[in-house]
Write a protein that holds these residues in place. Structure first.
Motif, PDB file in Angstrom:
ATOM      1  N   ILE A  10       0.855  -1.195   0.000  1.00  0.00           N
ATOM      2  CA  ILE A  10       0.000   0.000   0.000  1.00  0.00           C
ATOM      3  C   ILE A  10       0.885   1.238   0.000  1.00  0.00           C
ATOM      4  N   GLY A  11       0.755   2.054  -1.057  1.00  0.00           N
ATOM      5  CA  GLY A  11       1.625   3.221  -1.228  1.00  0.00           C
ATOM      6  C   GLY A  11       2.605   2.920  -2.351  1.00  0.00           C
ATOM      7  N   GLY A  12       2.468   3.642  -3.456  1.00  0.00           N
ATOM      8  CA  GLY A  12       3.310   3.347  -4.630  1.00  0.00           C
ATOM      9  C   GLY A  12       4.388   4.377  -4.850  1.00  0.00           C
ATOM     10  N   GLY A  13       4.912   4.947  -3.762  1.00  0.00           N
ATOM     11  CA  GLY A  13       5.967   5.952  -3.879  1.00  0.00           C
ATOM     12  C   GLY A  13       7.340   5.325  -3.981  1.00  0.00           C
ATOM     13  N   VAL A  14       8.345   6.071  -3.519  1.00  0.00           N
ATOM     14  CA  VAL A  14       9.745   5.634  -3.617  1.00  0.00           C
ATOM     15  C   VAL A  14       9.903   4.200  -3.101  1.00  0.00           C
ATOM     16  N   MET A  15       9.394   3.928  -1.907  1.00  0.00           N
ATOM     17  CA  MET A  15       9.603   2.611  -1.300  1.00  0.00           C
ATOM     18  C   MET A  15       8.629   1.563  -1.794  1.00  0.00           C
ATOM     19  N   GLY A  16       7.342   1.945  -1.883  1.00  0.00           N
ATOM     20  CA  GLY A  16       6.329   0.955  -2.254  1.00  0.00           C
ATOM     21  C   GLY A  16       6.607   0.336  -3.606  1.00  0.00           C
ATOM     22  N   ASN A  17       7.036   1.167  -4.569  1.00  0.00           N
ATOM     23  CA  ASN A  17       7.244   0.560  -5.887  1.00  0.00           C
ATOM     24  C   ASN A  17       8.440  -0.397  -5.879  1.00  0.00           C
ATOM     25  N   GLY A  18       9.451  -0.090  -5.069  1.00  0.00           N
ATOM     26  CA  GLY A  18      10.610  -0.993  -4.974  1.00  0.00           C
ATOM     27  C   GLY A  18      10.255  -2.308  -4.280  1.00  0.00           C
ATOM     28  N   ILE A  19       9.466  -2.213  -3.217  1.00  0.00           N
ATOM     29  CA  ILE A  19       9.086  -3.439  -2.481  1.00  0.00           C
ATOM     30  C   ILE A  19       8.191  -4.310  -3.370  1.00  0.00           C
ATOM     31  N   ALA A  20       7.283  -3.658  -4.101  1.00  0.00           N
ATOM     32  CA  ALA A  20       6.397  -4.408  -5.008  1.00  0.00           C
ATOM     33  C   ALA A  20       7.218  -5.072  -6.114  1.00  0.00           C
ATOM     34  N   GLN A  21       8.143  -4.326  -6.695  1.00  0.00           N
ATOM     35  CA  GLN A  21       8.968  -4.877  -7.777  1.00  0.00           C
ATOM     36  C   GLN A  21       9.775  -6.085  -7.294  1.00  0.00           C
ATOM     37  N   LEU A  22      10.443  -5.903  -6.153  1.00  0.00           N
ATOM     38  CA  LEU A  22      11.281  -6.985  -5.633  1.00  0.00           C
ATOM     39  C   LEU A  22      10.438  -8.229  -5.341  1.00  0.00           C
ATOM     40  N   ASN A 119       6.277  -0.320   6.764  1.00  0.00           N
ATOM     41  CA  ASN A 119       7.622   0.104   6.370  1.00  0.00           C
ATOM     42  C   ASN A 119       7.986   1.450   7.001  1.00  0.00           C
ATOM     43  N   THR A 120       7.339   1.790   8.115  1.00  0.00           N
ATOM     44  CA  THR A 120       7.689   3.064   8.755  1.00  0.00           C
ATOM     45  C   THR A 120       9.197   3.169   8.997  1.00  0.00           C
ATOM     46  N   SER A 121       9.724   4.398   8.857  1.00  0.00           N
ATOM     47  CA  SER A 121      11.152   4.628   9.107  1.00  0.00           C
ATOM     48  C   SER A 121      11.464   4.746  10.589  1.00  0.00           C
ATOM     49  N   GLN A 122      10.474   5.191  11.362  1.00  0.00           N
ATOM     50  CA  GLN A 122      10.801   5.472  12.760  1.00  0.00           C
ATOM     51  C   GLN A 122       9.632   5.467  13.727  1.00  0.00           C
ATOM     52  N   LEU A 123       8.401   5.389  13.224  1.00  0.00           N
ATOM     53  CA  LEU A 123       7.254   5.482  14.145  1.00  0.00           C
ATOM     54  C   LEU A 123       7.152   4.231  15.015  1.00  0.00           C
ATOM     55  N   ALA A 148      15.003  -0.469  -2.508  1.00  0.00           N
ATOM     56  CA  ALA A 148      14.627  -1.756  -1.900  1.00  0.00           C
ATOM     57  C   ALA A 148      15.064  -2.944  -2.744  1.00  0.00           C
ATOM     58  N   VAL A 149      15.156  -2.744  -4.057  1.00  0.00           N
ATOM     59  CA  VAL A 149      15.553  -3.872  -4.909  1.00  0.00           C
ATOM     60  C   VAL A 149      17.017  -4.260  -4.723  1.00  0.00           C
ATOM     61  N   LEU A 150      17.831  -3.355  -4.171  1.00  0.00           N
ATOM     62  CA  LEU A 150      19.268  -3.634  -4.062  1.00  0.00           C
ATOM     63  C   LEU A 150      19.785  -3.766  -2.641  1.00  0.00           C
ATOM     64  N   ALA A 174      11.120 -11.993   4.326  1.00  0.00           N
ATOM     65  CA  ALA A 174      12.367 -11.265   4.010  1.00  0.00           C
ATOM     66  C   ALA A 174      13.386 -12.227   3.397  1.00  0.00           C
ATOM     67  N   ALA A 175      13.460 -13.436   3.933  1.00  0.00           N
ATOM     68  CA  ALA A 175      14.402 -14.423   3.380  1.00  0.00           C
ATOM     69  C   ALA A 175      14.019 -14.772   1.944  1.00  0.00           C
ATOM     70  N   SER A 176      12.719 -14.829   1.666  1.00  0.00           N
ATOM     71  CA  SER A 176      12.274 -15.160   0.298  1.00  0.00           C
ATOM     72  C   SER A 176      12.680 -14.066  -0.695  1.00  0.00           C
ATOM     73  N   LEU A 177      12.907 -12.862  -0.182  1.00  0.00           N
ATOM     74  CA  LEU A 177      13.355 -11.753  -1.040  1.00  0.00           C
ATOM     75  C   LEU A 177      14.884 -11.705  -1.138  1.00  0.00           C
ATOM     76  N   GLY A 178      15.545 -12.620  -0.437  1.00  0.00           N
ATOM     77  CA  GLY A 178      17.010 -12.651  -0.456  1.00  0.00           C
ATOM     78  C   GLY A 178      17.630 -11.633   0.480  1.00  0.00           C
ATOM     79  N   LYS A 179      16.862 -11.164   1.481  1.00  0.00           N
ATOM     80  CA  LYS A 179      17.379 -10.135   2.388  1.00  0.00           C
ATOM     81  C   LYS A 179      17.942 -10.741   3.679  1.00  0.00           C
ATOM     82  N   GLU A 180      18.915 -10.059   4.236  1.00  0.00           N
ATOM     83  CA  GLU A 180      19.347 -10.295   5.620  1.00  0.00           C
ATOM     84  C   GLU A 180      18.379  -9.537   6.521  1.00  0.00           C
ATOM     85  N   THR A 181      18.258  -9.979   7.775  1.00  0.00           N
ATOM     86  CA  THR A 181      17.412  -9.235   8.712  1.00  0.00           C
ATOM     87  C   THR A 181      18.164  -8.929  10.007  1.00  0.00           C
ATOM     88  N   VAL A 182      17.766  -7.834  10.641  1.00  0.00           N
ATOM     89  CA  VAL A 182      18.098  -7.621  12.050  1.00  0.00           C
ATOM     90  C   VAL A 182      16.758  -7.415  12.741  1.00  0.00           C
TER      91      VAL A 182
END
Ligand SMILES: CC(=O)CC(=O)SCCNC(=O)CCNC(=O)[C@H](O)C(C)(C)COP(=O)(O)OP(=O)(O)OC[C@H]1O[C@@H](n2cnc3c(N)ncnc32)[C@H](O)[C@@H]1OP(=O)(O)O
Ligand SMILES: NC(=O)C1=CN([C@@H]2O[C@H](COP(=O)(O)OP(=O)(O)OC[C@H]3O[C@@H](n4cnc5c(N)ncnc54)[C@H](O)[C@@H]3O)[C@@H](O)[C@H]2O)C=CC1
Length: 288
Positions: A10-22, A119-123, A148-150, A174-182
């Motif tokens: 939800i939200g197709g801005g800078v982050m949403g489009n990258g998360i959707a693409q990935l 995907n909040t940055s800080q809330l 988000a794709v990289l 997150a693992a299915s996207l090939g990401k590391e997590t903390v």
């Protein structure tokens, strides 16, 4: 293995489009939602450009490009997008009331088993989830990084009510996207990463206000002295200065004076100098 196959972003801005693409690149069925059809059109244009870059660099088969786009559809209707999903990733603007309202609408239409990532940055994740009553256990912070794709990391944030099952399913996604997590195990505004990045950018802005150096030299100092791929001002333009100001405003309220937004930043946002997305920020992007 993740059971989260169908994903609504939800939200197709800078982050949403990258998360959707990935997500679509990694085989998920994706619905990308925005209130604005214009934003959805520009999200699809950005996704097309990014896919072309992957094809050009040999990281994506030209034949797979169309399959990625086939797995991704766009809509302005939250109800339509979430009716059969396993996961929602909320990536609308950084305002508590807006995020709460969006997730309340999601809960009204999504299956009860769906995980609700923000995907909040800080809330505060707990504050966002507090609007959902008994459904708060389904909410988890899923903080991606731009682009988000990289970027390699997803920071997962546990709210007071987040269930262990919700966290485990978010980790699997997150693992299915090939990401590391903390995992930030205690819900504190800014989590781990946004507190680090805010401090660096605050110092860069103060140096600029004090007239110590040009934006170019402030960025160059950080890039070459510490091996950062981008300097803090360049990164501010890349991420969006309005988003950055929203984040600092929240961090200031939560952690006090050390995060007070500099006047220089407030002025730039008031003037509409938002960085790359508006064509001008600390740098001129009108040609890019
Ligand atoms: C605000 C928050 O809450 C959290 C945040 O997001 S904080 C911000 C976190 N992000 C960062 O710190 C980003 C820092 N910058 C970087 O890591 C890098 O500059 C970058 C990855 C963005 C670009 O890399 P670069 O080396 O500077 O530029 P560039 O040469 O254009 O790109 C490198 C490669 O990535 C590819 N690429 C870059 N962006 C791409 C995209 N969006 N899609 C597909 N491919 C892309 C390029 O095509 C290029 O591929 P080849 O090497 O195969 O040619
Ligand atoms: N820009 C960045 O580098 C990063 C941002 N974030 C966070 O991600 C979230 C989104 O940020 P950006 O993508 O940068 O913002 P953006 O401003 O680029 O995009 C936000 C999008 O949300 C849409 N929107 C607003 N209200 C909506 C609603 N009710 N329903 C559906 N769509 C709605 C807007 O039309 C816009 O397209 C924010 O919470 C931000 O803090 C997290 C990591 C990095």
């Amino acid at each position: 293995m993740t059971d989260l196959q169908r994903v609504a972003v939800i939200g197709g801005g800078v982050m949403g489009n990258g998360i959707a693409q990935l997500s679509a690149m990694k085989g998920h069925d994706v619905r990308l939602v925005d209130v604005s059809q214009e934003r959805l059109d520009s999200a699809l244009a950005s996704i097309g450009t990014s896919l072309d870059r992957f094809v050009k660099s040999g990281k994506l088969d030209a034949g797979d490009r169309a399959d990625v786009l086939d797995r991704l559809r766009t809509t302005t209707s939250v109800a339509d997008a979430v009716s059969d999903v396993d996961l929602v990733v909320e990536a609308v603007l950084e305002r508590l009331d807006v995020k709460q309202a969006v997730l309340a609408e999601v809960v009204a239409h999504a299956p009860v088993a769906a995980v609700l990532g923000t995907n909040t940055s800080q809330l505060s994740i707990t504050a966002i989830a507090s609007a959902l009553g008994d459904e708060a256990h389904r909410v988890v912070g899923m903080h991606f990084f731009n682009p988000a794709v990289l970027m390699r990391l997803v920071e997962l944030v546990v709210g007071l009510e987040t269930s262990p099952e919700t966290l485990a399913r978010a980790e699997a996604y997150a693992a299915s996207l090939g990401k590391e997590t903390v995992v930030c195990r205690k819900d504190s505004p800014g989590f781990l990463t946004s507190r680090f990045s805010a401090i660096l950018r605050m110092e860069a802005l103060h140096m600029l206000e004090e007239g110590l150096a040009t934006p170019e030299d402030i960025d160059k100092a950080v890039k070459l002295a510490f091996n950062h791929p981008m300097g803090p001002l360049e990164l501010g333009d890349f991420n969006g200065l309005d988003t950055y100001l929203d984040a600092l405003t929240g961090l200031h309220a939560a952690h006090g004076e050390r995060f007070r937004p500099p006047v220089e930043l407030k002025n730039m946002v008031a003037a509409g100098r938002l960085g790359r997305k508006s064509g001008r920020g600390f740098y001129d992007h009108s040609g890019s």
